[in-house]
Design a protein around this motif. Structure first.
Motif, mmCIF file in Angstrom:
data_model
loop_
_atom_site.group_PDB
_atom_site.id
_atom_site.type_symbol
_atom_site.label_atom_id
_atom_site.label_comp_id
_atom_site.label_asym_id
_atom_site.label_seq_id
_atom_site.Cartn_x
_atom_site.Cartn_y
_atom_site.Cartn_z
ATOM 1 N N LYS A 38 8.272 -4.040 -8.663
ATOM 2 C CA LYS A 38 6.956 -4.834 -8.403
ATOM 3 C C LYS A 38 8.105 -6.231 -7.767
ATOM 4 N N LYS A 42 5.138 -9.836 -5.473
ATOM 5 C CA LYS A 42 4.098 -9.010 -4.659
ATOM 6 C C LYS A 42 2.818 -8.645 -5.203
ATOM 7 N N PRO A 43 2.009 -8.744 -4.408
ATOM 8 C CA PRO A 43 0.525 -8.436 -4.609
ATOM 9 C C PRO A 43 -0.083 -6.943 -5.179
ATOM 10 N N THR A 44 1.026 -6.227 -4.727
ATOM 11 C CA THR A 44 1.266 -4.865 -4.822
ATOM 12 C C THR A 44 2.623 -3.964 -5.163
ATOM 13 N N GLN A 46 4.583 -1.346 -2.808
ATOM 14 C CA GLN A 46 4.817 -0.856 -2.245
ATOM 15 C C GLN A 46 5.971 0.138 -1.167
ATOM 16 N N ASP A 96 0.209 0.528 1.677
ATOM 17 C CA ASP A 96 0.854 0.497 0.770
ATOM 18 C C ASP A 96 0.258 1.824 1.558
ATOM 19 N N ASP A 339 10.104 -5.318 -3.684
ATOM 20 C CA ASP A 339 10.003 -4.497 -5.163
ATOM 21 C C ASP A 339 10.778 -3.585 -4.725
#
Length: 351
Positions: A38, A42-44, A46, A96, A339
């Motif tokens: 990741k 980035k928060p999550t 993707q 996402d 990512d």
């Protein structure tokens, strides 16, 4: 920005026809290894991917019953031939959903298209890939991508996600033949005789044909903070949305104006026994920091270390995994903040 501005050409070239040998020898084995990371800001995550080195059983169970009864024997006749599906989806925007939905749906999308399966079956009987066969697969992949895109856009509307999208790179290997469908800037690169050959084309807004299509639809292409982007003016006339890729799934606000397309480029090659050693599928988190040849050289170095081990014949999967991990580390060391997803596919020719 004027329409006369010079736009840079891609730094590396695609695999030319002169590099596509004939033949019908399948690898004796295929091993896949992957690594993901990741982006640190980035928060999550993707990026999503699929790597199935023995996909025939899964595709068979998802194929239409009528097709299995009438056309399926063509696959059964080649039961020992590799059937591998590899895909990378690089999500962007408000979440996402698009990338995750594409990952969950891609096997069913391929297996549920009887025309696509027929093309695979017919091509298994041919020594090469004829223009007619490739044309049939191009139409099938484009139809499949359009159907997936429609579903993802509809789901995005239901969830209130106007700017949720993903790029899509899907490869299907049937015996000695490798077919690649790409919409966006994920990339597939094969190593042949030590040389990196690109199997897909990055769909960036600055490509002349992409820019022409976008501008013909009423959009603009502009360089925003060093990156070329598709520009979607908003109704207030003072603001706009931007996207750095010109093709992919989702992004229904851009799709409404036909500024982003889901249509993939589709290519097919016949693998060269002993010369094609591996293939790399990766998101632009890798390719934005690492060149095609650099990536192939690094994977080759990792494989060479494993070849020195007496147990290499049982360590192909470990070598592929180690190579993917080294590529992710190399991209991070180069400064990639995106990512990153990397899949390395090793071909064992039993020679």
């Amino acid at each position: 920005m004027s329409g006369q501005e010079h736009l840079p050409a891609p730094a590396e070239q695609q695999c030319d026809q002169e590099w596509l040998p004939g033949g019908g020898v399948s690898p004796s084995a295929i091993s896949q290894g992957f690594a993901t990371s990741k982006g640190p800001m980035k928060p999550t995550m993707q990026d999503y991917f699929v790597a199935v080195s023995d996909a025939l059983a899964a595709l068979w169970s998802l194929s239409p019953p009528k097709w299995r009864a009438t056309r399926g024997p063509a696959f059964a006749h080649h039961g020992g031939a590799p059937f591998c599906l590899t895909a990378v989806f690089d999500g962007h925007g408000s979440g996402d959903h698009a990338a995750r939905s594409a990952q969950e749906s891609v096997l069913g999308a391929v297996a549920g298209d009887a025309t696509m399966l027929d093309c695979f079956a017919r091509n298994m009987e041919q020594p090469g890939i004829s223009p007619e066969a490739l044309g049939g697969l191009q139409a099938a992949f484009r139809r499949s991508f359009r159907s997936l895109d429609d579903r993802i856009c509809q789901e995005g509307a239901e969830r209130g996600l106007p700017h949720d999208g993903t790029t899509a790179l899907v490869s299907v290997q049937v015996g000695p033949k490798l077919y690649t469908a790409n919409a966006g800037d994920c990339r597939a690169v094969i190593c042949r005789d030590g040389r990196a050959l690109r199997l897909s084309r990055d769909h960036k807004p600055e490509l002349p044909e992409e820019r022409a299509r976008i501008e013909a639809a009423g959009g603009r292409v502009a360089n925003v903070r060093g990156t070329w982007r598709v520009v979607l003016p908003l109704p207030d006339g003072n603001t706009a949305k931007v996207c750095s890729v010109s093709r992919g799934f989702g992004d229904r606000d851009f799709k409404a104006g036909s500024l982003i397309s889901s249509e993939p480029d589709v290519a097919g090659i016949v693998l060269a026994p002993g010369r094609d050693t591996f293939c790399i599928h990766a998101s632009d988190g890798l390719w934005g920091a690492v060149g095609d040849q650099e990536a192939c050289d690094l994977v080759s170095e990792v494989i060479d270390k494993f070849i020195g081990m007496t147990s290499f014949n049982t360590q192909h999967a470990a070598a592929a995994k180690a190579a993917a991990q080294e590529l992710v580390k190399f991209a991070r060391d180069r400064g990639s903040m995106d990512d990153i997803t990397v899949i390395v596919t090793l071909y064992d020719w039993g020679m």
